[in-house]
Each structure stands twice: as C-alpha cells, then as structure tokens.
Design a protein around this motif. Structure first.
Motif, PDB file in Angstrom:
ATOM      1  N   PRO A 159       0.538  -1.086   0.069  1.00  0.00           N
ATOM      2  CA  PRO A 159       0.355  -0.034  -0.503  1.00  0.00           C
ATOM      3  C   PRO A 159       0.836   1.006  -0.112  1.00  0.00           C
ATOM      4  O   PRO A 159       2.149   1.030  -0.190  1.00  0.00           O
ATOM      5  CB  PRO A 159      -0.524   0.248   1.907  1.00  0.00           C
ATOM      6  N   GLY A 160       0.123   2.445  -0.555  1.00  0.00           N
ATOM      7  CA  GLY A 160       1.156   3.897  -0.376  1.00  0.00           C
ATOM      8  C   GLY A 160      -0.165   4.855  -0.877  1.00  0.00           C
ATOM      9  O   GLY A 160      -0.936   4.490  -1.443  1.00  0.00           O
ATOM     10  N   GLU A 161       0.626   6.169  -1.060  1.00  0.00           N
ATOM     11  CA  GLU A 161      -0.213   6.713  -1.510  1.00  0.00           C
ATOM     12  C   GLU A 161       0.014   7.151  -2.662  1.00  0.00           C
ATOM     13  O   GLU A 161       1.279   7.199  -3.138  1.00  0.00           O
ATOM     14  CB  GLU A 161       0.364   7.856  -0.265  1.00  0.00           C
ATOM     15  N   ARG A 162      -1.293   7.509  -3.831  1.00  0.00           N
ATOM     16  CA  ARG A 162      -1.211   8.492  -4.565  1.00  0.00           C
ATOM     17  C   ARG A 162      -1.539   9.695  -5.330  1.00  0.00           C
ATOM     18  O   ARG A 162      -2.344  10.059  -3.683  1.00  0.00           O
ATOM     19  CB  ARG A 162      -2.214   7.501  -5.922  1.00  0.00           C
ATOM     20  N   TYR A 163      -1.547  10.049  -6.117  1.00  0.00           N
ATOM     21  CA  TYR A 163      -1.186  11.694  -6.213  1.00  0.00           C
ATOM     22  C   TYR A 163      -2.436  12.069  -7.734  1.00  0.00           C
ATOM     23  O   TYR A 163      -2.428  11.922  -7.857  1.00  0.00           O
ATOM     24  CB  TYR A 163      -0.511  12.694  -5.899  1.00  0.00           C
ATOM     25  N   ALA A 164      -3.204  12.574  -7.415  1.00  0.00           N
ATOM     26  CA  ALA A 164      -3.592  13.552  -8.663  1.00  0.00           C
ATOM     27  C   ALA A 164      -3.710  15.023  -9.001  1.00  0.00           C
ATOM     28  O   ALA A 164      -3.798  15.220  -7.845  1.00  0.00           O
ATOM     29  CB  ALA A 164      -5.058  13.677  -8.567  1.00  0.00           C
ATOM     30  N   TYR A 165      -2.756  15.944  -8.958  1.00  0.00           N
ATOM     31  CA  TYR A 165      -2.633  17.014  -9.463  1.00  0.00           C
ATOM     32  C   TYR A 165      -3.072  17.694 -10.425  1.00  0.00           C
ATOM     33  O   TYR A 165      -4.094  17.961 -11.339  1.00  0.00           O
ATOM     34  CB  TYR A 165      -1.044  16.910  -9.649  1.00  0.00           C
ATOM     35  N   ASN A 166      -3.448  19.468  -9.526  1.00  0.00           N
ATOM     36  CA  ASN A 166      -3.692  20.528 -10.846  1.00  0.00           C
ATOM     37  C   ASN A 166      -5.207  19.899 -10.354  1.00  0.00           C
ATOM     38  O   ASN A 166      -5.889  20.438 -12.109  1.00  0.00           O
ATOM     39  CB  ASN A 166      -2.967  20.493 -11.601  1.00  0.00           C
ATOM     40  N   VAL A 167      -5.940  19.029 -10.254  1.00  0.00           N
ATOM     41  CA  VAL A 167      -7.319  19.100 -10.287  1.00  0.00           C
ATOM     42  C   VAL A 167      -8.027  20.040  -8.567  1.00  0.00           C
ATOM     43  O   VAL A 167      -7.894  19.707  -7.897  1.00  0.00           O
ATOM     44  CB  VAL A 167      -7.651  17.508  -9.860  1.00  0.00           C
ATOM     45  N   SER A 168      -9.063  20.387  -9.397  1.00  0.00           N
ATOM     46  CA  SER A 168      -9.448  21.728  -8.440  1.00  0.00           C
ATOM     47  C   SER A 168     -10.796  22.200  -9.220  1.00  0.00           C
ATOM     48  O   SER A 168     -11.587  21.532  -9.575  1.00  0.00           O
ATOM     49  CB  SER A 168      -8.692  22.648  -8.755  1.00  0.00           C
ATOM     50  N   SER A 169     -11.142  22.927  -8.406  1.00  0.00           N
ATOM     51  CA  SER A 169     -13.766  22.984  -8.081  1.00  0.00           C
ATOM     52  C   SER A 169     -13.579  23.688  -9.369  1.00  0.00           C
ATOM     53  O   SER A 169     -14.308  24.116  -9.456  1.00  0.00           O
ATOM     54  CB  SER A 169     -14.161  23.458  -6.917  1.00  0.00           C
ATOM     55  N   ARG A 170     -12.407  24.391 -10.246  1.00  0.00           N
ATOM     56  CA  ARG A 170     -12.783  24.322 -11.372  1.00  0.00           C
ATOM     57  C   ARG A 170     -13.010  23.679 -12.044  1.00  0.00           C
ATOM     58  O   ARG A 170     -14.208  23.833 -13.648  1.00  0.00           O
ATOM     59  CB  ARG A 170     -11.393  25.050 -12.265  1.00  0.00           C
ATOM     60  N   PHE A 171     -13.471  22.521 -12.560  1.00  0.00           N
ATOM     61  CA  PHE A 171     -13.822  21.611 -13.186  1.00  0.00           C
ATOM     62  C   PHE A 171     -15.306  21.215 -12.387  1.00  0.00           C
ATOM     63  O   PHE A 171     -15.798  21.903 -10.846  1.00  0.00           O
ATOM     64  CB  PHE A 171     -13.881  19.706 -12.911  1.00  0.00           C
ATOM     65  N   ASP A 172     -15.946  21.200 -13.251  1.00  0.00           N
ATOM     66  CA  ASP A 172     -17.708  20.813 -12.700  1.00  0.00           C
ATOM     67  C   ASP A 172     -18.385  19.383 -13.019  1.00  0.00           C
ATOM     68  O   ASP A 172     -19.638  19.056 -13.099  1.00  0.00           O
ATOM     69  CB  ASP A 172     -18.332  22.113 -13.281  1.00  0.00           C
ATOM     70  N   ARG A 173     -16.857  19.162 -13.384  1.00  0.00           N
ATOM     71  CA  ARG A 173     -17.267  17.236 -13.662  1.00  0.00           C
ATOM     72  C   ARG A 173     -16.424  16.737 -14.312  1.00  0.00           C
ATOM     73  O   ARG A 173     -15.205  17.329 -14.510  1.00  0.00           O
ATOM     74  CB  ARG A 173     -18.367  17.437 -15.260  1.00  0.00           C
TER      75      ARG A 173
END
Length: 464
Positions: A410-424
């Motif tokens: 197990p380990g940590e994973r990431y998503a970058y530059n994902v913010s509320s500017r997306f509406d879907r």
C-alpha cells in the motif's frame, strides 16, 4: 443530452507566467534551448516543480504529456503523433517533418482550434511502418502508444509495475532515478516482440539516457536487432551521454538514433539536492484534502469491446487499433450522456499506467462536446510538492490510498492540478483498480470538487 445548456468558457486557463519561474528563482535551475526541430523550445514544453526524491530535487512537468497538468487531450495525442512522425522520418532517412510544428506552437499558446488541427493533420493516412514500440511506465504509456499509432503498423508494449498471473516476463530493467524502479515486460505473445524490426523506445524525457541504454542491452541480449530509435518529448543529454549511446551502438553493431520534440539542457547549481530538501522543509504542509462533499458519484457503462486490450501492458496490435477507433465514438457518447446538462469544464482522469484509453476517450469526448472545455490528466505514484503560484507547475494536490492492491504494498497516490474549476469529473479506471479503496479514497476526494462519473474498463488479467 441537451448540449445547448452548456456555457462556453470565457477565459483561457493558460497562465502568462512561465510555470517554472518559481523553482528557477528559488533553486537556480535554468533551462537552455538546444535543437528545436518542430519549433518549440524547452520552456514551451515543460515547467518545473520540486519533488520529494533523494536523487532529484526538481521535476520537469510536461505541458503536453497529460500526466500532472490537465491538458486538452487533442494536444496530448497530437504531440505524441508528432513525435511518431519524427520517428518515421528518422527510420526513412528523411528530413524532419515541419507541417505540424507551427500548429504545436499555436496549441501550446492556447490558439483556438490549434490542438484539434494538430491532431487531425497528423492522423492523415500514411503507409504503415512495421516496428516494435516500447513505452515506459508510468508516465509514457500513452505517449508510446501514440507513437505506435503514428507508425500505423507497429506492435506496442509498455513496461509495467503490475505483475499479472499467467504472464511470463520477457525482460526487466531499472529506471535509476525513479522512486519505484521495478519494471516488467509482459507480452501476451512474445513472438510479437521477438522480431528483427526497428525497436522504438519512448519516454517523456531523456535526462542521461541510462534507462534506455539498459533496456537496449537487455533486449539485444535476448534478440539482437539492427536498428533502435529512442524517442522523447525533450532530450536533455550532454555530450558524454550521447557518446555513451554511440559506444553502445558500436559494441552491439547496431544503429541507435534519438529524436525529440525539443533538446537542450537543465543547468543545476551545486548543492541542489540539499537546497531542494531545505526548500521543501520550509514550505507549509499541504492543506488537508477536503472532506467528502455532497456531489454524486455515478457510473457509466462503456461496454468496452470484448477481448480488446485496454492498452499496451500485454501488447497492442494494429487490428486492436482499428477496433478501438471504431468503438470510440460510441463510448464517448455514453460518457457525454452520463454527464447530464449545465456544465462547461470536464476533466477525464486516468489511472496511473492506464493512460491511453482515458486519453482517447477524452479526445473523442472533446470532439463530441465542442462547447465544453475537456481536459485530461491521470493519477500518479510520484510525490511532488504543490505550491499555489502561477509560476509553479503543480498548483494543487489530492492524496489518497492506492486502490489496486499493488505488488509493492500500500502507498499514497496523487492527482495534481485538480480543483473546483471543473464542474464534471470522469474517472477512468481498470477493473483491478475498481475496489472499495477507490470508493473511500480517490472518489471521495474527487466528489468534494464536482460530480464524478466512474467508467471502468477490463484489464487483461490472463494470458491470451
């Protein structure tokens, strides 16, 4: 669905400040342009971030890879096809093609329609070229597949960090600067790989070239070949690195060429590793991930074509490519209908090594929704610092537990530059990653930002 209820984005997302300026100012990292075969320079193609890695303080963040930065998928695919065009030209001994270079530069600058035009001009039919194309996990799995698409007749295979029962490893190699170094080649049919045709090795960047040289040596020991081409978005090798490649070619009695969209060097000041660690320690801890919000999580049934590989983990042949092209519009329509109404910005998010299927779905979805701004990126294993500054390439970070029972634990994973500017948000995963940890981890983080649609594709979990 009612497309007219969408609203066209009124502003571009592109920042006016170079997305490497923050690191350059604090750590003294400098980029120097070399060859620009398609007109773009290094600073056009990459920004900079600070990584948590004992061997490297900096990370080059690509503007066309679609890994860390949500990007127009047609630009991502077009850049991969353009790299494939450079490979084709080198194999045929032709001049570097220039027909798409100006479109790449325009697309990088955000010119309306340029990304789609870049992709379209590079999809014009050409004579198929037989080759074996190998991409490197995790960042270059879709890039390598795009290069194979550009060659038309190529067999594609990417390395993987996921052992799969029933598949015997053809070979392995070590990526010396990586935080996770075990790579496997797991072709469903080794005969597709074991041929004396040109072998094209594709990565997002060439720093020293040691990884590809290790790979060539390992492959050549099993099956000698006469021709190798190394392809990357950017080539940062120095004179000694290039001489090392030439020496290997002479020792193997083979030809080894290298092509890239841009070349140059990264100048690092002395003590960069200590300075990077001190800088990272001086920064505040990343803000806690938002609690699960009220946005819904739904599922879209793609009806992925039976027997069609989800990518190149076990090999992808030209007939597979033809079948995927036939079914992509139908699957994109499924996603478009699942999104509902009243949106303007959509993120299609892939899953670690699963980059190509989400890319092609995102690219086709962007064509189906001309009034929406569709972007593409993927989750990753790589830990990178986030700094909310327009001169830094990684503005936000979502962290969550691995959800595919990885072989290294197990380990940590990431998503970058994902913010509320997306509406879907459309999250495309394979069935190995569609687990309870996905629901309670990544999906929970994403649903705090926007409604989430999960689309699952079957992984090829047994030998064919």
């Amino acid at each position: 669905m009612t497309r007219r209820e969408m609203t066209r984005p009124e502003t571009r997302w592109a920042e006016t400040r170079w997305a490497g300026a923050w690191v350059a100012e604090r750590l003294g990292v400098r980029l120097t342009d070399g060859a620009r075969p398609v007109g773009a320079g290094l600073s056009d193609l990459v920004g900079l971030a600070v990584r948590r890695n004992p061997r490297r303080a900096h990370l080059l963040v690509s503007a066309v890879l679609g890994k860390h930065v949500p990007t127009d998928p047609r630009l991502v695919y077009g850049a991969g096809l353009l790299l494939g065009d450079l490979v084709r030209a080198r194999l045929h001994g032709l001049d570097v093609p220039s027909r798409a270079g100006s479109l790449l530069v325009e697309a990088l600058g955000g010119a309306p329609g340029a990304a789609a035009a870049l992709r379209d001009v590079l999809r014009e039919p050409q004579e198929p070229l037989d080759a074996v194309v190998l991409g490197y996990a995790e960042t270059a799995t879709a890039l390598g597949h795009s290069v194979a698409d550009a060659l038309g007749g190529a067999y594609y295979l990417h390395s993987t960090r996921r052992p799969v029962p029933g598949f015997t490893a053809y070979g392995g190699f070590e990526e010396e600067h990586s935080h996770a170094t075990s790579h496997l080649l797991l072709p469903a049919d080794p005969a597709d790989l074991d041929r004396d045709v040109p072998v094209v090795l594709v990565d997002d960047e060439l720093s020293t070239g040691r990884t590809v040289l290790n790979t060539i040596e390992a492959l050549h020991a099993v099956r000698p070949r006469r021709r190798y081409v190394v392809a990357a978005l950017v080539d940062l090798r120095g004179d000694a690195d290039r001489a090392r490649m030439d020496a290997l070619a002479a020792r193997l009695d083979a030809r080894i060429d290298a092509v890239a969209l841009a070349a140059g060097r990264v100048d690092l000041p002395g003590g960069i590793l200590d300075a990077g660690r001190a800088l990272a320690a001086s920064l505040p801890e990343p803000a806690a991930a938002p609690a699960a919000g009220a946005f819904p999580v739904t599922r879209a049934r793609l009806d992925w074509p039976p027997g069609l590989p989800d990518g190149g983990r076990h090999g992808f042949l030209p007939p597979h490519r033809a079948r995927l092209e036939k079914d992509l519009p139908r699957m994109a329509d499924v996603l478009a209908d699942a999104l509902g109404d009243g949106f303007s910005r959509v993120l299609v998010l892939g899953f670690e090594e699963l980059m190509y299927a989400p890319l092609r779905l995102a690219e086709t979805l962007a064509d189906a929704l001309p009034d929406a701004d569709v972007r593409y990126s993927t989750t990753t294993r790589s830990p990178v610092l986030a700094v909310d500054d327009p001169g830094y390439a990684i503005r936000t970070r979502l962290a969550f537990p691995a959800h595919d029972d990885p072989a290294d634990g197990p380990g940590e994973r990431y998503a970058y530059n994902v913010s509320s500017r997306f509406d879907r948000i459309v999250f495309v995963v394979d069935d190995a990653g569609d687990t309870g940890l996905l629901t309670g981890g990544a999906a929970a983080r994403l649903r705090a930002l926007a409604p989430v649609t999960i689309a699952t594709v079957p992984s090829r979990g047994r030998a064919a």
